[in-house]
Design an enzyme around this catalytic site. Structure first.
Site, PDB file in Angstrom:
ATOM      1  N   ASP A 102       0.815  -1.201   0.000  1.00  0.00           N
ATOM      2  CA  ASP A 102       0.000   0.000   0.000  1.00  0.00           C
ATOM      3  C   ASP A 102       0.860   1.266   0.000  1.00  0.00           C
ATOM      4  OD1 ASP A 102      -2.272   1.519   0.047  1.00  0.00           O
ATOM      5  OD2 ASP A 102      -2.648   1.270   2.192  1.00  0.00           O
ATOM      6  N   HIS A 103       0.564   2.167  -0.917  1.00  0.00           N
ATOM      7  CA  HIS A 103       1.238   3.472  -0.996  1.00  0.00           C
ATOM      8  C   HIS A 103       2.757   3.339  -1.086  1.00  0.00           C
ATOM      9  CE1 HIS A 103      -2.209   6.123  -0.669  1.00  0.00           C
ATOM     10  NE2 HIS A 103      -2.698   5.320   0.246  1.00  0.00           N
TER      11      HIS A 103
ATOM     12  N   GLU B 102      -2.358  -0.505  -9.121  1.00  0.00           N
ATOM     13  CA  GLU B 102      -3.231   0.632  -8.839  1.00  0.00           C
ATOM     14  C   GLU B 102      -2.358   1.884  -8.784  1.00  0.00           C
ATOM     15  OE1 GLU B 102      -6.406   0.665  -5.768  1.00  0.00           O
ATOM     16  OE2 GLU B 102      -5.126   2.090  -4.714  1.00  0.00           O
TER      17      GLU B 102
ATOM     18  N   LYS C  73     -10.034   9.907   8.425  1.00  0.00           N
ATOM     19  CA  LYS C  73      -9.819   8.531   8.846  1.00  0.00           C
ATOM     20  C   LYS C  73     -10.906   8.050   9.812  1.00  0.00           C
ATOM     21  CE  LYS C  73      -5.767   7.740   6.861  1.00  0.00           C
ATOM     22  NZ  LYS C  73      -5.532   6.683   5.857  1.00  0.00           N
TER      23      LYS C  73
ATOM     24  N   HIS D  63     -10.093   5.530  -1.468  1.00  0.00           N
ATOM     25  CA  HIS D  63      -9.198   5.389  -0.316  1.00  0.00           C
ATOM     26  C   HIS D  63      -9.802   6.076   0.915  1.00  0.00           C
ATOM     27  CE1 HIS D  63      -5.172   4.451  -2.552  1.00  0.00           C
ATOM     28  NE2 HIS D  63      -6.178   3.687  -2.960  1.00  0.00           N
TER      29      HIS D  63
END
Length: 415
Positions: free
Chosen positions: A78-79, A175, A217, A257
């Site tokens: 991820d990221h 992605e 978040k 996201h």
């Protein structure tokens, strides 16, 4: 490797809830919805808790074997960027290429002009019949967008080609993430970006743009729902057109996201899935860690005591904990209860304060956001936290599964 229509990213900060998470996907299957799990954890999160990328795949594999899951599943690096991708190469088959840091990077006028000259199809009317909208696009617009995003797209291509050189192009899902930036991308900007990513020969299966509004978040979407509805459906239409124009993978879809708990936009997404048959990838990330705290609170005893200690430390170190997440949290310090007040609560009240049920009078979005970013405080407690997760596995796991099914999968995919 072709990504399925409906995929759902789940984070597991401490690698103890993979089975509880997978049970949610089994329950969704029982309800008639095929959703594929994607376990995700970023390099930053690994550094915060002292874990290694391979631990995510290992925990997921155990859960898959234990529960007899016979369908697809993925592990998301991820990221990642070029500087951080290497430890993920052997243990991941889904790579979220994060190029937000490269947006706006200097790029030569020759490169920009060459891009614009090679994409005259971008000029004129961008018609999106499925949404009954159209945008007028001229050379000045394409030039401006290219100046802003072309460097980021070239960086994505470099990272993609590096991953492909190690794994082979057929062995991973790509992605591209552009959500962690200041300004949302408009639909015509997204079309320019997709043209640039196609030029880089990226087999792009999902893209994460930044939408209007705040995706804080662990709490609900803050923004104009009607505007999100328009943007989301126009982006869907842009993707369909880009697939036809540029030969991008036919299963290319949007990724949302910080999608956890965005209850107010779930009906928009669900309607698009059901009416248009689109795919979606949604990441929930840190909500599992919050469900662990909720479970420990309800368990009482040492679990409740540790949850209170984590809150006390977090309140005293709020600036330090919140700094890395400043753009995706919105906490009112005056709405945070004192350490003394929380110290007098029972487990049910602390759990209700954290559990994201907006209609519950005890729910406090400020406490939830603070503890969302405080997972490294639990990591500092070492084996104590992990031992309590093991000792209270049943009640914690029930919270994790119920959260995913009742508050996420049902509203997203069933209604």
């Amino acid at each position: 490797m072709q990504l399925e229509q409906l995929t759902f990213g789940v984070g597991d900060r401490f690698a103890h809830q993979a089975a509880a998470q997978l049970r949610a996907f089994q329950k969704a299957e029982d309800l008639g919805v095929d959703v594929v799990p994607v376990w995700n954890k970023s390099n930053r999160e690994h550094q915060f808790v002292g874990s290694q990328p391979a631990s995510v795949k290992a925990a997921a594999h155990v859960a898959v074997e234990e529960l007899g899951w016979g369908k697809s599943w993925y592990v998301d690096a991820d990221h990642i960027q070029l500087a951080t991708v290497d430890p993920f190469l052997d243990c991941s088959d889904f790579f979220t290429i994060d190029v937000a840091d490269f947006i706006g990077n200097a790029i030569t006028d020759d490169e920009i002009n060459s891009f614009v000259d090679s994409h005259t199809e971008l000029l004129g009317e961008l018609e999106l019949p499925s949404t009954q909208t159209a945008y007028s696009v001229d050379r000045e617009f394409v030039t401006r967008v290219a100046r802003q995003y072309l460097g980021a797209c070239k960086a994505a291509g470099e990272i993609y080609r590096y991953i492909a050189s190690v794994k082979g192009e057929d062995n991973f899902v790509a992605e591209v993430s552009m959500d962690e930036t200041d300004s949302p991308q408009t639909p015509p900007e997204l079309m320019v970006i997709l043209a640039a990513l196609a030029d880089e020969k990226i087999r792009l299966q999902t893209i994460a743009p930044k939408f209007t509004g705040r995706f804080n978040k662990g709490v609900d979407y803050v923004g104009d729902i009607d505007q999100f509805d328009r943007e989301f459906n126009e982006d869907v239409a842009v993707i369909a057109e880009a697939v036809k124009r540029y030969g991008l993978p036919e299963n290319l879809k949007l990724s949302v996201h910080s999608g956890s708990d965005k209850f107010s936009i779930y009906p928009v997404i669900r309607k698009a899935i059901q009416d248009k048959g689109i795919g979606i990838h949604l990441k929930t990330a840190g909500t599992t860690w919050l469900e662990e705290l909720i479970g420990l609170s309800e368990a009482g005893g040492d679990g409740l005591e540790l949850a209170k200690e984590i809150y006390a430390y977090s309140l005293q170190h709020i600036d330090e904990l919140c700094a890395p997440y400043a753009s995706v949290i919105d906490i009112d310090p005056s709405a945070l209860p004192s350490v003394q007040e929380v110290g007098d609560w029972d487990g049910a009240k602390l759990a209700a304060t954290l559990r994201h049920i907006p209609s519950d009078p005890h729910f406090n979005a400020n406490v939830r956001q603070l503890l969302h970013v405080a997972f490294k405080v639990a990591a500092k407690s070492g084996e104590r936290y992990l031992d309590l997760l093991k000792a209270n596995e049943k009640i914690v796991g029930e919270q994790v599964t119920r959260n995913l099914v009742e508050r996420h999968m049902k509203p997203l995919f069933i209604g």
